[in-house]
Write an enzyme that holds these catalytic residues in place. Sequence first.
Site, short mmCIF file in Angstrom:
data_model
loop_
_atom_site.label_atom_id
_atom_site.label_comp_id
_atom_site.label_asym_id
_atom_site.label_seq_id
_atom_site.Cartn_x
_atom_site.Cartn_y
_atom_site.Cartn_z
N ARG A 50 15.36 66.60 80.13
CA ARG A 50 15.61 65.83 81.36
C ARG A 50 15.26 66.71 82.55
O ARG A 50 14.99 67.90 82.41
CB ARG A 50 17.04 65.26 81.44
CG ARG A 50 18.16 66.06 80.89
CD ARG A 50 18.45 67.35 81.60
NE ARG A 50 18.64 67.18 83.03
CZ ARG A 50 18.54 68.13 83.93
NH1 ARG A 50 18.24 69.39 83.57
NH2 ARG A 50 18.72 67.91 85.21
N GLY A 51 15.27 66.07 83.75
CA GLY A 51 14.80 66.77 84.95
C GLY A 51 13.35 66.37 85.16
O GLY A 51 12.54 66.38 84.21
N ALA A 52 13.01 66.03 86.41
CA ALA A 52 11.71 65.42 86.70
C ALA A 52 10.50 66.22 86.18
O ALA A 52 9.69 65.68 85.40
CB ALA A 52 11.61 65.14 88.19
N ARG A 96 11.32 56.73 81.08
CA ARG A 96 12.35 56.71 82.14
C ARG A 96 11.64 56.26 83.43
O ARG A 96 10.49 56.64 83.66
CB ARG A 96 13.00 58.09 82.35
CG ARG A 96 13.98 58.44 81.23
CD ARG A 96 14.79 59.69 81.54
NE ARG A 96 15.88 59.43 82.48
CZ ARG A 96 16.64 60.41 83.00
NH1 ARG A 96 16.40 61.68 82.70
NH2 ARG A 96 17.63 60.12 83.83
N GLN A 202 25.55 67.23 84.63
CA GLN A 202 24.47 68.25 84.59
C GLN A 202 24.84 69.50 85.38
O GLN A 202 24.41 70.59 85.04
CB GLN A 202 23.16 67.66 85.15
CG GLN A 202 22.50 66.61 84.29
CD GLN A 202 22.92 65.21 84.70
OE1 GLN A 202 24.03 65.00 85.17
NE2 GLN A 202 22.04 64.25 84.55
N ASP A 243 13.54 63.46 92.24
CA ASP A 243 12.84 62.76 91.16
C ASP A 243 11.62 61.99 91.66
O ASP A 243 10.67 61.76 90.92
CB ASP A 243 13.80 61.83 90.43
CG ASP A 243 14.78 62.66 89.61
OD1 ASP A 243 15.76 63.14 90.19
OD2 ASP A 243 14.50 62.86 88.41
N ASN A 253 17.16 61.36 94.10
CA ASN A 253 17.66 62.43 93.23
C ASN A 253 18.92 61.90 92.55
O ASN A 253 19.34 60.75 92.79
CB ASN A 253 17.94 63.71 94.05
CG ASN A 253 18.19 64.92 93.16
OD1 ASN A 253 17.43 65.18 92.23
ND2 ASN A 253 19.26 65.64 93.41
N LYS A 254 19.52 62.71 91.73
CA LYS A 254 20.69 62.30 90.96
C LYS A 254 21.75 61.62 91.81
O LYS A 254 22.00 62.03 92.94
CB LYS A 254 21.26 63.55 90.27
CG LYS A 254 22.46 63.36 89.40
CD LYS A 254 22.30 62.30 88.35
CE LYS A 254 21.06 62.43 87.49
NZ LYS A 254 20.74 61.21 86.70
O1 MRU Z 1 18.97 62.37 84.95
P1 MRU Z 1 18.37 63.75 85.08
O2 MRU Z 1 19.25 64.82 84.55
O3 MRU Z 1 16.98 63.80 84.52
O4 MRU Z 1 18.27 63.95 86.65
C1 MRU Z 1 17.75 65.16 87.11
C2 MRU Z 1 17.77 65.28 88.59
O5 MRU Z 1 18.18 64.39 89.30
C3 MRU Z 1 17.16 66.51 89.16
O6 MRU Z 1 17.80 66.91 90.32
C4 MRU Z 1 15.68 66.23 89.49
O7 MRU Z 1 15.04 65.70 88.37
C5 MRU Z 1 14.96 67.44 89.95
S1 MRU Z 1 14.69 68.57 88.63
C6 MRU Z 1 13.83 69.90 89.21
#
Ligand code: MRU
Length: 353
Positions: A50-52, A96, A202, A243, A253-254
């Site tokens: 996970r994470g963009a 996603r 997270q 994201d 973002n999250k």
């Molecule tokens: O749902 P996730 O854990 O994939 O969400 C991640 C985030 O929101 C991060 O802040 C974002 O992807 C940036 S990662 C460098």
Amino acid sequence: MVFDSKIRPITWENGMSKMLDQTIIPYEYKYVNIKTGQEMFDAIKNMIVRGAPAIGIAGAQGVVLYAQEGREGKYDSFDEYKQWLLEKADYMATSRPTAVNLMWACNEQKNVIKNSTSDVEGLIDELTQKAIEIEKDDIERCIKIGEYGAEVVPKGATILTHCNAGALATGGYGTALGVVRSAYAKDNTVQVFADETRPRQQGARLTTFELAMDGIPVTLITDGMCSYFMNKGMIDMVVVGADRIAANGDSANKIGTYTVAIAAKYHNIPFYIAAPLSTIDTSIKTGEEIPIEERSREEVTHINGKRICAEGINIINPGFDVTPHELISGIITEKGILRPDYNKSIKEAFERI
Ligand code: MRU
């Protein structure tokens, strides 16, 4: 000097993807092998990775896995194989919806497929090289983001972050935590406050884990506490990842990031987004067009498999929110820190590529 993180959440080894299972950290630190395109789709959807930027790398590798599986297919021509593979790349990009890096990386692979004049084995090779390049480039971009970001971190600063935009969310090093790592390398009195980040935690599970691993001081707080500590003068700046960023700077973002940004504005605390240019989607004008992932009800109703609320109630679980550009002090990219007017500075950054 760069304060590196040893964490590599996703790599390519022996014709398969090797990824750290992020659903079980901090209880276990275990790599899993992903061998098929469908396994990769599920790993992204279920947030094993996970994470963009990390899911961008995963998407690119997923296309390679499909290309390898396609060896067994019965095609009348190389063009027919390519057509089948283009459809698989489109499918991978839907695992996603919010992080544009995933669509970006699948699109990079689609360009490799479209431009290939080779044969099946040659194309598999080209796609493998591209996936490795995307992973390697991501680490380099993060290090540059870190270096630019460190310039705006005051001496001895306490940096608040939300979710995990660290080594675990990228090829390694991190975006927001890349800024922290670079700042800490120059000044070891810098410290982090990490929001827990409900519902998937997270911040608690991943951000504290990777910072503790690197010996960077971190204090865990729950999501509702940020304004309390801002009001006490204990937060000097906020740095989070993104994201998807629209052409006007609105940044997804999250979920919970928007609340932090509002609190930061009220308390006059700089609020930065740290993200590579591949997170910017110039095809959309504002954040209103960013698709927001709706995740399962169980993420809200349960913690560690245990129900925490009454039965029969309503649940809504958007995975992301959009912080309006007016609340963002700067967007830290590998091409420098972009400032308002974002329509202009984003356009100029793309011209510098
Ligand atoms: O749902 P996730 O854990 O994939 O969400 C991640 C985030 O929101 C991060 O802040 C974002 O992807 C940036 S990662 C460098």
